[in-house]
Motif scaffolding. Structure first.
Motif, PDB file in Angstrom:
ATOM      1  N   ARG A   7       0.801  -1.045   0.341  1.00  0.00           N
ATOM      2  CA  ARG A   7       0.569  -0.023   0.170  1.00  0.00           C
ATOM      3  C   ARG A   7       0.973   1.827   0.301  1.00  0.00           C
ATOM      4  N   ALA A  32      -6.725   9.565  -1.545  1.00  0.00           N
ATOM      5  CA  ALA A  32      -7.775   8.768  -1.216  1.00  0.00           C
ATOM      6  C   ALA A  32      -8.802   8.269  -1.921  1.00  0.00           C
ATOM      7  N   GLY A  36      -9.189   4.485  -2.885  1.00  0.00           N
ATOM      8  CA  GLY A  36      -9.907   3.992  -2.813  1.00  0.00           C
ATOM      9  C   GLY A  36      -9.901   4.232  -0.809  1.00  0.00           C
ATOM     10  N   PHE A  37      -9.373   5.107  -0.402  1.00  0.00           N
ATOM     11  CA  PHE A  37      -9.282   4.841   1.481  1.00  0.00           C
ATOM     12  C   PHE A  37     -10.422   5.993   1.828  1.00  0.00           C
ATOM     13  N   SER A  38     -10.609   5.553   2.827  1.00  0.00           N
ATOM     14  CA  SER A  38     -12.252   5.913   3.308  1.00  0.00           C
ATOM     15  C   SER A  38     -11.854   7.516   3.955  1.00  0.00           C
ATOM     16  N   SER A  39     -11.239   7.908   3.972  1.00  0.00           N
ATOM     17  CA  SER A  39     -10.453   9.929   3.774  1.00  0.00           C
ATOM     18  C   SER A  39      -9.341  10.226   3.876  1.00  0.00           C
ATOM     19  N   ASN A  41      -7.895  11.192   5.553  1.00  0.00           N
ATOM     20  CA  ASN A  41      -6.836  10.794   7.353  1.00  0.00           C
ATOM     21  C   ASN A  41      -5.697  10.056   6.850  1.00  0.00           C
ATOM     22  N   ALA A  42      -6.559   8.541   5.730  1.00  0.00           N
ATOM     23  CA  ALA A  42      -5.849   7.565   5.460  1.00  0.00           C
ATOM     24  C   ALA A  42      -4.360   7.992   5.089  1.00  0.00           C
TER      25      ALA A  42
END
Length: 217
Positions: A7, A32, A36-39, A41-42
């Motif tokens: 990743r 993101a 495909g991250f949720s936010s 912040n990820a």
């Protein structure tokens, strides 16, 4: 040198390819969305992990403050000898409103000079342009930001550019079309601008290579 996870390698490759393609690092939100991250912040967590592993640097005071370090054949960052700190500062003129028909770097347009660390930018800029309006909001470029610009008369498809159109100097994303170009706004509340042929009142002034958020100065 720690090995990157799969990743982390994806994030690193995305950042490097964005800089190579557009001259501009991506925002956390763009990373993101692409991966495909949720936010956002990820994305920030992955960037901080990459910084800890020494393959990128994160700069404070800029929304796209990501600098990729060159990697050697063994995937370790090259070591660079840094010049004296006094030599690392760029003195960049800040351009405010531009009078119609006059050169963008004309003395009357220069509001101030800023001392900047070159590490903030993907490529060395020639000046800072004060952003007016929210037409590039979704690219992370907000009203009052200082856009770092490298002078250029041509640009690649997808780069964020400073263009002169008639009496206006505008910041948009360049999209090449058959027989002309389209200046793409990154905000659905604003219309794109289509330029066909080779009109005398259109020219490219430069390419965006970085951003300084004034609220963080």
């Amino acid at each position: 040198m720690h090995k990157l996870t799969a990743r982390q390698q994806q994030v690193y490759d995305l950042v490097r390819q964005a800089i190579e393609r557009t001259g501009f690092p991506p925002t956390r939100a763009e990373i993101a969305a692409e991966l495909g991250f949720s936010s956002a912040n990820a994305a920030e967590e992955h960037l901080r992990a990459l910084a800890r592993k020494g393959v990128i640097e994160l700069a404070a005071g800029t929304s796209r403050g990501i600098r990729v370090k060159a990697l050697g054949d063994d995937d370790t960052p090259h070591q660079f000898t840094l010049p004296h700190m006094a030599l690392m500062q760029l003195s960049l003129p800040l351009i405010g409103r531009v009078a119609a028909g006059s050169p963008i770097l004309a003395q009357e347009h220069i509001e101030a000079h800023y001392q900047c660390d070159p590490a903030l930018f993907a490529r060395q800029p020639d000046y800072l342009l004060k952003v007016r309006g929210l037409s590039m909001r979704d690219a992370g470029i907000l009203d009052g930001d200082l856009l770092a610009v490298q002078r250029a008369s041509d640009a690649r498809d997808g780069q964020i550019v400073v263009a002169r159109l008639g009496d206006e100097v505008t910041v948009k994303r360049l999209k090449r079309r058959p027989g002309g170009v389209e200046l793409i706004a990154e905000n659905p509340d604003f219309q794109n601008i289509v330029v066909t042929g080779n009109p005398e009142d259109f020219s490219l002034e430069g390419i965006a290579v970085g951003l300084i958020r004034t609220s963080e100065l």
